[in-house]
Design a protein around this motif. Structure first.
Motif, mmCIF file in Angstrom:
data_model
loop_
_atom_site.group_PDB
_atom_site.id
_atom_site.type_symbol
_atom_site.label_atom_id
_atom_site.label_comp_id
_atom_site.label_asym_id
_atom_site.label_seq_id
_atom_site.Cartn_x
_atom_site.Cartn_y
_atom_site.Cartn_z
ATOM 1 N N UNK A 53 5.402 29.309 -13.318
ATOM 2 C CA UNK A 53 6.469 30.114 -12.718
ATOM 3 C C UNK A 53 7.840 29.604 -13.139
ATOM 4 N N UNK A 71 1.488 31.663 -16.252
ATOM 5 C CA UNK A 71 0.411 31.295 -15.325
ATOM 6 C C UNK A 71 -0.923 31.114 -16.038
ATOM 7 N N UNK A 75 -6.446 30.525 -11.929
ATOM 8 C CA UNK A 75 -5.539 29.794 -11.061
ATOM 9 C C UNK A 75 -5.526 30.458 -9.701
ATOM 10 N N UNK A 79 1.008 29.925 -0.937
ATOM 11 C CA UNK A 79 2.435 29.719 -0.725
ATOM 12 C C UNK A 79 2.701 29.344 0.730
ATOM 13 N N UNK A 83 2.576 35.240 1.870
ATOM 14 C CA UNK A 83 2.729 36.266 0.835
ATOM 15 C C UNK A 83 1.614 37.309 0.895
ATOM 16 N N UNK A 100 -5.901 43.107 -9.663
ATOM 17 C CA UNK A 100 -4.910 42.759 -10.686
ATOM 18 C C UNK A 100 -5.572 42.364 -12.004
ATOM 19 N N UNK B 156 8.353 35.230 -2.797
ATOM 20 C CA UNK B 156 6.970 34.745 -2.766
ATOM 21 C C UNK B 156 6.002 35.789 -3.313
ATOM 22 N N UNK B 157 6.261 37.046 -2.977
ATOM 23 C CA UNK B 157 5.378 38.116 -3.429
ATOM 24 C C UNK B 157 5.477 38.297 -4.944
ATOM 25 N N UNK B 159 6.206 35.854 -7.033
ATOM 26 C CA UNK B 159 5.471 34.708 -7.579
ATOM 27 C C UNK B 159 3.972 34.965 -7.549
ATOM 28 N N UNK B 160 3.509 35.512 -6.428
ATOM 29 C CA UNK B 160 2.084 35.815 -6.292
ATOM 30 C C UNK B 160 1.640 36.764 -7.404
ATOM 31 N N UNK B 161 2.400 37.822 -7.596
ATOM 32 C CA UNK B 161 2.050 38.807 -8.627
ATOM 33 C C UNK B 161 1.997 38.154 -10.002
ATOM 34 N N UNK B 162 2.942 37.223 -10.258
ATOM 35 C CA UNK B 162 2.958 36.568 -11.572
ATOM 36 C C UNK B 162 1.747 35.666 -11.754
ATOM 37 N N UNK B 163 1.377 34.915 -10.694
ATOM 38 C CA UNK B 163 0.228 34.021 -10.853
ATOM 39 C C UNK B 163 -1.069 34.812 -10.977
ATOM 40 N N UNK B 164 -1.084 36.044 -10.475
ATOM 41 C CA UNK B 164 -2.292 36.864 -10.611
ATOM 42 C C UNK B 164 -2.350 37.549 -11.975
ATOM 43 N N UNK B 165 -1.323 37.377 -12.770
ATOM 44 C CA UNK B 165 -1.258 37.900 -14.133
ATOM 45 C C UNK B 165 -1.540 39.396 -14.189
ATOM 46 N N UNK B 166 -0.925 40.129 -13.254
ATOM 47 C CA UNK B 166 -1.135 41.575 -13.233
ATOM 48 C C UNK B 166 -0.216 42.290 -14.210
ATOM 49 N N UNK B 171 1.888 45.824 -10.737
ATOM 50 C CA UNK B 171 2.948 45.284 -9.892
ATOM 51 C C UNK B 171 3.767 46.427 -9.297
#
Lengths: 253, 265
Positions: A53, A71, A75, A79, A83, A100, B156-157, B159-166, B171
């Motif tokens: 990130x 990312x 993983x 948080x 979230x 996703x 936070x949301x 960040x969540x979307x980014x870590x889920x690699x959508x 998104x």
């Protein structure tokens, strides 16, 4: 699994703030590592660098030999604020990672139900997050991060906003889960007893710019009950870490 | 238990009836004012006279009202669809934001009433120019509020979307649009009342039908009760249209209004 060499992160150019500096760590597969330090010491920043990130501004950071750029795969992340998506019910929130990843929802539904059952939330599958208490929401968030069987679980003060009782319970649950699945966990916290209770290893950070002060291996009995906190060894670890904080001038009587 | 329920029901009834009581008081005072001071109906007709005017030709008034309602809804729907599309394009592509948004603001600063005659030249004298004006007046509110909503995703949301690699599509459709919905509905309420204004403006400029035409032609003959009759219909229509958007909002955002709580909390 994770190798950090001399990692630095600076925000906002030359005149900016240095969050972390000279972090060198190597973390093996299956470890439960707590990053412990005062607030603002950069431990969360380090975690966010690992999650892809943030981009590091110095040193090198690799996961399984590959430098982190974005990312990593498999993983899971939790948080501080859970979230959860308010517009989806609990089940849909847990299934979000599958959605996703472009997977078929029906293929993961049994797994989602299994996770919810483990978290004691079966009867709330159709409820919206706003109907849940803080502890239940955080459990849902944990189920979500576990859906795709992550190899690496990054947790950024996930229980920071919860009351002490709920926090204790979630600590027990999380430790049991890790015992069973043995994924690699990096857990950011500023609670000494939480870190000692959960971890197989504790990395203590100094105040900003964050550096590693000490790397402690925790050897406590495998299956942890809350009563372990009354044992002599537990007290030995917490006293030692408190001593470190005192010597940094962060705590005084 | 039943007492509590009856009490709750009474409270709800009281709250629901409040607006009507307010309107009733207003109408009674108006009637009294006209009767006591013998106000000439050509200046300000009393409510009773307006009601009489309406009852003389209810079908004719209904027909005019339906025409204006059609124009309003058409303008509103076009504004809602194109407004949301434009907002999505602008928030998804920074280039488009820099390229088009200042132009959009500049165009919006032009008084739309001044564009009404142009619309007649471009689209003739049918329903199209009126729909166009209703659209032009209403679209700004939709665009501004949707952009605000699309940009209101909590960090936070994101960040969540980014870590889920959508993908960006996921998104947008799973997160951003939902975040935008409460703002979008606020914009739609404003847009609905503005679309009604636009429809009337369009009918003022050129029309043989609709409430705007009724007002304009009655005014030409100093038929003030008829003007007021049309205005009354407009006011009621405005309230009902906004209420319709509110109901749609409640249906579309069940998570926002749900009051369910688990036992023991």
């Amino acid at each position: 699994m994770i190798v950090a060499q001399d990692v630095a992160k600076r925000f906002g150019g030359e005149t900016g703030v240095t969050a972390i500096e000279g972090i060198s760590l190597s973390i093996a597969e299956g470890e439960f590592v707590s990053l412990l330090g005062p607030s603002g010491c950069g431990k969360s920043t380090f975690l966010r660098c690992l999650a892809g990130l943030e981009t590091i501004t110095g040193g090198s950071l690799t996961i399984e030999g590959k430098p982190v750029d974005g990312p990593p795969e498999r993983l899971g992340m939790a948080f501080q604020r859970d979230a959860l998506l308010d517009w989806y019910n609990v089940l849909d929130n847990v299934l979000l990672p599958a959605d996703f990843h472009g997977e078929r929802r029906s293929a993961y539904e049994p797994r989602a139900h299994e996770l919810l059952k483990m978290a004691g939330l079966t009867s709330f599958a159709k409820a919206y997050p706003r109907a849940l208490s803080g502890g239940m929401r955080q459990r849902v968030a944990m189920c979500r991060s576990l859906l795709l069987d992550p190899r690496l679980l990054l947790m950024d003060e996930p229980f920071g906003a919860l009351d002490a009782l709920t926090r204790d319970q979630l600590n027990v649950d999380l430790h049991r889960l890790w015992e069973r699945q043995r994924m690699t966990v990096l857990f950011v916290t500023h609670s000494i007893s939480e870190a000692v209770f959960l971890s197989s290893r504790i990395v203590v950070f100094s105040p900003r710019p964050g550096k590693v002060i000490e790397d402690i291996k925790v050897e406590l009995p495998g299956e942890r009950k809350l009563s372990v906190r009354d044992s002599a060894e537990f007290g030995h670890y917490t006293r030692h870490i408190r001593g470190l904080f005192e010597s940094m001038g962060l705590l005084h009587d | 238990m039943t007492d509590a329920r009856t009490a709750a029901w009474m409270t709800r009834l009281r709250r629901r009836s409040m607006p009507f009581i307010g309107a009733a008081i207003f109408i009674v005072l108006w009637e009294l004012f006209c009767q006591l001071y013998h106000v000439r109906p050509v200046l300000l007709p009393p409510p009773s006279l307006i009601l009489q005017e309406l009852s003389l030709a209810p079908l004719w008034f209904a027909e005019q009202a339906m025409y204006t309602l059609g124009i309003t809804l058409a303008g509103f729907v076009v504004a809602a669809v194109l407004g949301v599309l434009f907002a999505v394009l602008i928030t998804e592509w920074a280039v488009l934001d820099r390229l088009l948004f200042p132009l959009f603001v500049a165009l919006n600063s032009v008084p739309k009433v001044a564009l009404a005659p142009l619309c007649i030249i471009w689209f003739g004298t049918g329903a199209e120019p009126k729909i166009a004006i209703a659209f032009l007046i209403a679209v700004f509110a939709v665009v501004i509020d949707t952009i605000l909503g699309l940009r209101s995703v909590p960090p936070d949301t994101i960040d969540l979307a980014r870590t889920l690699r959508g993908s960006r599509w996921k998104v947008l459709t799973r997160i951003k649009l939902y975040c935008a919905l409460p703002h979008l509905f606020a914009g739609l309420k404003v847009a609905m009342s503005l679309a009604l204004v636009g429809a009337i403006v369009g009918e003022f400029v050129s029309s043989q039908r609709g409430l705007g035409y009724v007002i304009l032609s009655a005014q030409g003959m100093f038929d003030t009760p008829r003007v007021f009759a049309a205005i009354t219909i407009l006011a009621v229509m405005g309230v009902l249209l906004i209420e319709a958007v509110s109901i749609a909002e409640r249906l579309a955002l069940p998570w926002h209004h749900s009051t369910e709580r688990p036992a023991g909390h």
